[in-house]
Design an enzyme around this catalytic site. Sequence first.
Site, short mmCIF file in Angstrom:
data_model
loop_
_atom_site.label_atom_id
_atom_site.label_comp_id
_atom_site.label_asym_id
_atom_site.label_seq_id
_atom_site.Cartn_x
_atom_site.Cartn_y
_atom_site.Cartn_z
N ARG A 75 0.83 -1.21 0.00
CA ARG A 75 0.00 0.00 0.00
C ARG A 75 0.87 1.26 0.00
NH1 ARG A 75 -3.68 2.60 4.44
NH2 ARG A 75 -5.11 3.76 3.10
N HIS A 100 0.67 4.52 -2.49
CA HIS A 100 0.51 5.90 -2.01
C HIS A 100 1.70 6.76 -2.42
CE1 HIS A 100 -3.00 5.62 1.00
NE2 HIS A 100 -3.03 4.55 0.23
N SER A 116 8.86 10.00 -1.82
CA SER A 116 8.51 11.23 -1.09
C SER A 116 7.60 10.91 0.11
CB SER A 116 7.83 12.23 -2.02
OG SER A 116 6.81 11.59 -2.75
N ASN A 171 -3.13 9.56 4.61
CA ASN A 171 -2.04 8.61 4.87
C ASN A 171 -1.95 8.20 6.33
OD1 ASN A 171 -1.17 8.40 2.22
ND2 ASN A 171 0.19 10.19 2.38
N HIS A 175 -6.13 -5.74 -2.78
CA HIS A 175 -6.98 -5.91 -1.59
C HIS A 175 -7.31 -7.39 -1.33
CE1 HIS A 175 -8.47 -1.45 -1.89
NE2 HIS A 175 -7.23 -1.55 -1.47
C1 HEM Z 1 -8.79 1.79 -6.24
C2 HEM Z 1 -8.73 2.63 -5.27
C3 HEM Z 1 -8.29 2.28 -3.87
C4 HEM Z 1 -8.90 2.68 -2.73
C5 HEM Z 1 -10.12 3.58 -2.61
C6 HEM Z 1 -8.18 2.09 -1.64
C7 HEM Z 1 -8.47 2.29 -0.31
C8 HEM Z 1 -7.93 1.57 0.72
C9 HEM Z 1 -8.34 1.69 2.09
C10 HEM Z 1 -9.37 2.67 2.62
C11 HEM Z 1 -7.63 0.79 2.80
C12 HEM Z 1 -7.71 0.53 4.31
C13 HEM Z 1 -6.78 1.41 5.09
C14 HEM Z 1 -6.95 1.21 6.55
O1 HEM Z 1 -8.06 1.32 7.04
O2 HEM Z 1 -5.95 0.94 7.22
C15 HEM Z 1 -6.78 0.09 1.88
C16 HEM Z 1 -5.93 -0.93 2.22
C17 HEM Z 1 -5.03 -1.50 1.35
N1 HEM Z 1 -4.81 -1.11 0.04
FE1 HEM Z 1 -6.01 0.06 -1.05
N2 HEM Z 1 -7.15 1.33 -2.14
C18 HEM Z 1 -7.18 1.43 -3.50
C19 HEM Z 1 -6.28 0.85 -4.37
C20 HEM Z 1 -5.16 0.16 -3.97
C21 HEM Z 1 -4.05 -0.20 -4.83
C22 HEM Z 1 -3.92 0.21 -6.29
C23 HEM Z 1 -3.18 -0.92 -4.07
C24 HEM Z 1 -1.85 -1.52 -4.46
C25 HEM Z 1 -1.51 -1.88 -5.67
C26 HEM Z 1 -3.76 -1.04 -2.75
C27 HEM Z 1 -3.23 -1.77 -1.72
C28 HEM Z 1 -3.81 -1.88 -0.47
C29 HEM Z 1 -3.38 -2.84 0.54
C30 HEM Z 1 -2.33 -3.93 0.35
C31 HEM Z 1 -4.14 -2.58 1.68
C32 HEM Z 1 -4.03 -3.27 3.05
C33 HEM Z 1 -3.09 -2.43 3.91
C34 HEM Z 1 -2.78 -3.00 5.28
O3 HEM Z 1 -3.26 -4.05 5.67
O4 HEM Z 1 -2.00 -2.33 5.99
N3 HEM Z 1 -4.92 -0.35 -2.73
N4 HEM Z 1 -6.98 0.59 0.61
#
Ligand code: HEM
Length: 322
Positions: free
Chosen positions: A60, A64, A74, A89, A189
């Site tokens: 993630r 970002h 950055s 973030n 995800h």
């Molecule tokens: C398409 C739009 C996306 C949205 C709206 C989004 C939003 C989010 C949100 C809200 C979380 C939870 C954060 C939290 O509550 O701690 C999350 C987790 C995560 N996102 Fe996304 N995300 C998107 C795309 C992506 C992309 C493109 C990637 C990587 C290629 C990604 C990788 C991840 C990963 C691996 C997690 C789990 C993080 C953890 O367990 O610490 N996301 N995302």
Amino acid sequence: MPPFATNICALVCLCSLVQVSDQLSVDFYSKSCPKLEQLVFSVASQRFKEAPVSGPSTIRLFFHDCFVDGCDASILISGRGTEREAFDNRNLAVEAFETVNRAKAVVEANCPGVVSCADILAIAARDFVHLAGGPNYPVMKGRRDGTISLASRVRNNMPRPNSTVDELLRLFSSKGLNKSDLVALSGAHTIGFVHCDQFVNRLYDFHHTKQPDPSMEPRLLKALRMTCPPAGGNTDVVAPCDVMTPFTFDHMYYGNLEAKMGILATDQALFLDPRTKELVQMLGKDKVRFFQAFSQGMEKMGVIGIKVGKLGEIRKNCSRHN
Ligand code: HEM
């Protein structure tokens, strides 16, 4: 605009794209730091065992970083008013930053002053994808570290958990990523966790209707309501992004969306929207295809706004500008 002008623009844009990403290569450090990949992998695999949250959080972190003014590390700069401090973030886990800092320390001990933090982050993200069961794609290298990190740049460059598919498509397209990349990269995800505040509106008051989101499977709704109260709950509580196989990098995420078991509104929307539904169904059926599409998406995301040549710097410490 007359047709020839469009063509010239297309040609110029294409050339500058080719030039910049052409300066990256898989073997960029083959002479200056031949063991780079092994060094980063040794740290990633140790972290994967010691602090498993490092895996999803580093993937993630890379996303970002890339979306806000390019993959230039950055996001790693600490201090007031930096990207890292931005509201969007706030949930990036410290374990991810720690992983990159540790990998950088090991790399610096072996090849001082040569390898950028941006490249280390790109390699570590790939390593975690692979360690969790996902594809082991080659990482292009040669990025330099950015010298600017501003919290104010984050808001308009990141998607939000309630973004519409229109907004997602527009944002991704502004980064050179298309509809297929959006669907494939959202497949990240398949691992990791989400805090309640990112989806609680779907459980109790979706779009201010005082009703839950009708596109959520009732048993999942019940389980999530037990985890996440409407107000006053523990803000540290999380739910898995992929409720079926939360620790494995597989294509289950897409099957979940078809079964109305997406956690974020943006995830479920990819199955509800006719523009992305077929892609979800296709990747849900075919793990090999998902792995190919995801690897390709990561490669494309990994060249957004990169700094090469004389631009940027090779930071000594990833959390500080030189
Ligand atoms: C398409 C739009 C996306 C949205 C709206 C989004 C939003 C989010 C949100 C809200 C979380 C939870 C954060 C939290 O509550 O701690 C999350 C987790 C995560 N996102 Fe996304 N995300 C998107 C795309 C992506 C992309 C493109 C990637 C990587 C290629 C990604 C990788 C991840 C990963 C691996 C997690 C789990 C993080 C953890 O367990 O610490 N996301 N995302």
